[in-house]
Enzyme design. Structure first.
Site, short mmCIF file in Angstrom:
data_model
loop_
_atom_site.label_atom_id
_atom_site.label_comp_id
_atom_site.label_asym_id
_atom_site.label_seq_id
_atom_site.Cartn_x
_atom_site.Cartn_y
_atom_site.Cartn_z
CG HIS A 151 -16.04 20.83 -21.14
ND1 HIS A 151 -16.80 21.65 -21.95
CD2 HIS A 151 -16.36 19.56 -21.50
CE1 HIS A 151 -17.55 20.92 -22.76
NE2 HIS A 151 -17.30 19.65 -22.51
CE LYS A 180 -20.54 22.01 -20.23
NZ LYS A 180 -19.39 22.91 -20.08
CG HIS A 240 -23.11 19.93 -21.92
ND1 HIS A 240 -22.71 20.98 -22.72
CD2 HIS A 240 -22.19 18.94 -22.11
CE1 HIS A 240 -21.61 20.64 -23.36
NE2 HIS A 240 -21.27 19.42 -23.01
CG PHE A 282 -19.26 13.62 -28.20
CD1 PHE A 282 -18.76 13.47 -26.92
CD2 PHE A 282 -20.54 13.15 -28.45
CE1 PHE A 282 -19.49 12.88 -25.92
CE2 PHE A 282 -21.30 12.55 -27.46
CZ PHE A 282 -20.77 12.41 -26.19
#
Length: 409
Positions: A304, A333, A338, A397
């Protein structure tokens, strides 16, 4: 720390990946994006639309031209929808599938996104405030609602099977992959069009992320000692998944197999990951169990890797515990920024390409690795590293964790 035991692997056939499509800041099609990521080219640039904000960097998709966007009504679509249609059209072309010839009732669409058409919402709100309600476009809601990326794909390509939209923040694209695999496994469809798409570069969205301290105004540097946040980006990634029997019957060339998937929730904090990475580790171990592979079978990890202080520290600790053999790790990223809810699908597509070519891309922006992480992050230039199995991780999130395990065809 007690880590929950992974669920036992289920007896199900892997899904076959037969087509990929990418629309990213690295390029508006698959090859240009892959070239940018392989070269470690950073796409962040000052964004005039963000002038005057605390953070003014973004990663924008370059000019997008595709025949599918010449259809009537396409000009009214939100950027996220346009990105998605172009990415899916690319994936279908590579898969050799003609929507005009298929049974649409045996095709599913599963999309992932974090924000919906926020740019369309901003434009509608500006007209509402300045001119009044009668000047708001009747196309506002069809550009803004979260399910419209999914609906537009189904409408454009004649899909009449299940059409589902999922939102698990920055894990959405990977969640969509897992859900599509379930639809294939339970016989709901023969083909699943999976797409993650987001176009959230607006002044309000950027301000919100900046207020959380999540954004960098100097550039994305995943796993670097000096990292200070991510650069917001936009884009879409699409994958065509098929039941193995269906792909074989039409002599389709498999690119890879989606052999494992798992998800978990931290239930810890709305924006911060669990400090010990319990939910993330649970998802990684469960995905490996679902795939029927051991940690040491994994050849590389597409992390990630957001470039925030907390996420990278927690993720590195999880990877160190689960994969003590230290497989190469990369994060896209640093190059692409992102892309929020699109990231999981984009990075799964990049993982397929890495497996296909036996190459792990570098992590752009990484100059000095954070000494405390002790993982093998590829930096500088791409590394030749043939792998049979790779893992792609996504954490969002709300404590959403989703992990995909892919195998070389």
């Amino acid at each position: 720390m007690r880590t929950p035991a992974p669920r036992p692997p289920l007896a199900r056939a892997p899904a076959v990946v037969t087509g990929l499509g990418l629309v990213t800041p690295g390029g508006s099609e698959l090859d240009s994006t892959w070239s940018a990521v392989l070269a470690g080219r950073r796409t962040a640039a000052p964004d005039p639309e963000l002038a005057g904000l605390p953070v003014s960097l973004s990663c924008r998709v370059p000019a997008l031209e595709h025949p599918v966007l010449r259809r009537r009504g396409s000009a009214r679509l939100d950027r996220a929808d346009r990105f998605a249609l172009a990415a899916v059209a690319q994936a279908l072309e590579q898969a050799g599938l003609d929507p005009g010839a298929w049974d649409g009732s045996r095709v599913a669409v599963v999309t992932g996104g974090g924000l919906g058409g926020v740019r369309t919402q901003d434009q509608a709100m500006a007209r509402f405030t300045e001119l009044g309600p009668e000047f708001v476009s009747p196309y506002f809601l069809t550009g803004y609602l979260m399910n419209m990326v999914c609906a537009n794909i189904a409408l454009c390509f004649g899909v009449t099977g299940p059409a589902l939209s999922t939102c698990t923040a920055c894990a959405s694209g990977t969640t969509a992959l897992g859900l599509a695999r379930e639809l294939l496994a339970n016989g709901s469809c023969d083909i699943a069009l999976v797409c993650g798409a987001d176009a959230g570069i607006t002044r309000l969205t950027v301000t919100g992320f900046a207020r959380l301290g999540a954004l960098s105004d100097t550039g994305s540097r995943p796993f670097d000692a000096s990292r200070d946040g991510f650069v917001i980006a936009e884009g879409a990634g699409a994958l065509v998944l098929e039941r193995p029997e269906h792909a074989a019957a039409r002599a389709a060339r498999p690119l890879a197999h989606l052999i494992g998937y798992a998800a978990s929730t931290d239930a810890h904090h709305l924006v911060s990951p669990h400090p010990e990475g319990r939910g993330a580790e649970q998802a990684v171990r469960a995905a490996l169990a679902d795939a029927g592979v051991r940690p040491e079978d994994v050849g590389h990890v597409n992390a990630h890797g957001t470039s925030t202080r907390q996420n990278d520290t927690v993720e590195a600790a999880v990877l160190r515990r689960v994969f003590p053999h230290r497989p190469p790790v990369t994060s896209a990223k640093g190059a692409l920024g992102h892309t929020l809810g699109a990231a999981g699908a984009i990075e799964a597509a990049l993982t397929v390409l890495a497996l296909t070519e036996g190459t792990v891309p570098p992590t752009a922006g990484l100059d000095v690795a954070d000494a405390g992480m002790d993982i093998d992050v590829v930096a500088g230039e791409a590394r030749a590293h043939p792998s049979s199995v790779a893992v792609s991780t996504s954490f969002g999130f709300g404590g959403h964790n989703a992990v995909a395990v892919l195998a070389r065809a």
